[in-house]
Design an enzyme around this catalytic site. Structure first.
Site, PDB file in Angstrom:
ATOM      1  N   PHE A  92       0.837  -1.195   0.000  1.00 43.24           N
ATOM      2  CA  PHE A  92       0.000   0.000   0.000  1.00 43.24           C
ATOM      3  C   PHE A  92       0.875   1.249   0.000  1.00 43.24           C
ATOM      4  O   PHE A  92       1.834   1.339   0.769  1.00 43.24           O
ATOM      5  CB  PHE A  92      -0.899  -0.022   1.239  1.00 43.24           C
ATOM      6  CG  PHE A  92      -1.843   1.133   1.364  1.00 43.24           C
ATOM      7  CD1 PHE A  92      -3.028   1.156   0.657  1.00 43.24           C
ATOM      8  CD2 PHE A  92      -1.550   2.197   2.207  1.00 43.24           C
ATOM      9  CE1 PHE A  92      -3.908   2.224   0.768  1.00 43.24           C
ATOM     10  CE2 PHE A  92      -2.422   3.259   2.338  1.00 43.24           C
ATOM     11  CZ  PHE A  92      -3.602   3.270   1.613  1.00 43.24           C
ATOM     12  N   ASN A 194      -3.478   2.355  10.526  1.00 41.71           N
ATOM     13  CA  ASN A 194      -4.166   2.766   9.303  1.00 41.71           C
ATOM     14  C   ASN A 194      -4.611   1.476   8.616  1.00 41.71           C
ATOM     15  O   ASN A 194      -3.937   0.976   7.710  1.00 41.71           O
ATOM     16  CB  ASN A 194      -3.242   3.585   8.400  1.00 41.71           C
ATOM     17  CG  ASN A 194      -3.936   4.057   7.136  1.00 41.71           C
ATOM     18  OD1 ASN A 194      -5.158   4.002   7.028  1.00 41.71           O
ATOM     19  ND2 ASN A 194      -3.163   4.492   6.167  1.00 41.71           N
ATOM     20  N   PRO A 195      -5.737   0.918   9.055  1.00 41.46           N
ATOM     21  CA  PRO A 195      -6.146  -0.398   8.577  1.00 41.46           C
ATOM     22  C   PRO A 195      -6.850  -0.305   7.233  1.00 41.46           C
ATOM     23  O   PRO A 195      -7.213   0.792   6.780  1.00 41.46           O
ATOM     24  CB  PRO A 195      -7.131  -0.842   9.654  1.00 41.46           C
ATOM     25  CG  PRO A 195      -7.800   0.436  10.061  1.00 41.46           C
ATOM     26  CD  PRO A 195      -6.716   1.484  10.005  1.00 41.46           C
TER      27      PRO A 195
END
Length: 305
Positions: A92, A194-195
């Site tokens: 990510f 920050n899932p």
């Protein structure tokens, strides 16, 4: 002076990116040019002419960016705070809005000596490494369950260690595991996360849908699949008076706050907006008398970086 003029190449790149619908086309073509030249973007004005090969390479990068390959994949880097990280396929890409979570965490730690910090769903290690850079006295543990993400986190941790930052600890672990970091119970001054939080089926930019790992973006039908697990792990890891800081979807402000309010061990629940005023972050403090943190056994950490 020999070489090709840079300005026409920049203008053409801006035109191509703008036609492709890329936001901030001028800024992005300048960042690509600066990347090729190995200089800061602000120094481009000092480079009126370049080798023809640079113009050719810039044109190729612009072409790929117009196809919506992420800018960070083309440059190989992304920044969070004062830390530059390596990123690419399989991990990510850190977002600028996460700077808020970094700054809130640093503010919370300001008067705490030798703090313990846990970064859940660490991905590239961005938050963990940015916090460790600013607080060299901190013990920082970064957790993820994805093999590719862990490889990127290890790589970035190694780069930061070579640059003189305090090493962080990278752990392969799942936030849904009740025994995650059990040996570190009640030791953390700060837990950040920050899932994945985007509801399945939500339209996202091509850069996200085609390049960010699906599991790092989407979290079930409502996007809240992992939030209860994050909260439960934070409750177990935080010392009394420790802070949980979490990023969430702009549609989740009420739902996340309600979940935190229902936990009797948490107090001071707050929802915070991003720079556009959208509710994007939640914080809560573990109740109880603030005291000295316990010890977190090194046996709890199975991978060091």
């Amino acid at each position: 002076m020999n070489g090709s003029p840079l300005r026409p190449a920049l203008l053409e790149g801006e035109r191509v990116l703008d036609a492709a619908g890329v936001p901030s086309a001028r800024a992005e073509v300048e960042m690509l040019a600066a990347h090729l030249l190995g200089i800061e973007r602000t120094r481009l004005v000092m480079v009126p002419r370049v080798e023809p090969s640079v113009v050719d390479s810039l044109g190729e990068l612009v072409r790929r960016r117009a196809e919506r390959v992420p800018l960070q994949h083309l440059t190989g880097t992304a920044a969070l705070g004062r830390v530059t990280l390596a990123v690419g396929p399989g991990v990510f890409v850190p977002r600028p809005e996460t700077e808020w979570l970094l700054e809130r965490g640093l503010s919370w730690l300001r008067d705490r000596r030798d703090p313990v910090v846990v970064d859940l769903c660490t991905g590239s290690g961005a938050l963990a490494l940015a916090l460790a850079h600013e607080r060299p006295d901190a013990r920082v543990i970064a957790v993820d369950n994805d093999r590719a993400a862990l490889e990127w986190a290890h790589h970035n941790a190694g780069l930061r260690r070579e640059l003189g930052d305090t090493p962080i600890e990278v752990v392969a672990g799942d936030v849904t595991d009740p025994d995650l970091l059990a040996e570190c119970a009640a030791t953390a001054d700060l837990v950040v996360c920050n899932p994945p939080y985007v509801p399945e089926g939500t339209p996202v930019p091509r850069e996200v849908g085609e390049y960010d790992p699906h599991a790092a973006v989407f979290a079930g039908v409502d996007g809240l699949e992992l939030v209860p697990h994050v909260v439960a792990r934070a409750e177990g890891l935080l010392r009394p008076g420790g802070l949980l800081g979490m990023e969430h979807d702009e549609t989740h402000g009420g739902a996340v706050a309600a979940l935190l309010h229902r936990r009797p061990t948490l107090t001071g629940v707050e929802t915070h907006p991003d720079l556009t005023g959208r509710p994007r972050f939640a914080t809560a403090v573990l109740s109880g008398q603030t005291g000295s943190a316990g010890s977190c056994s090194a046996q709890a950490v199975d991978e060091l970086a």
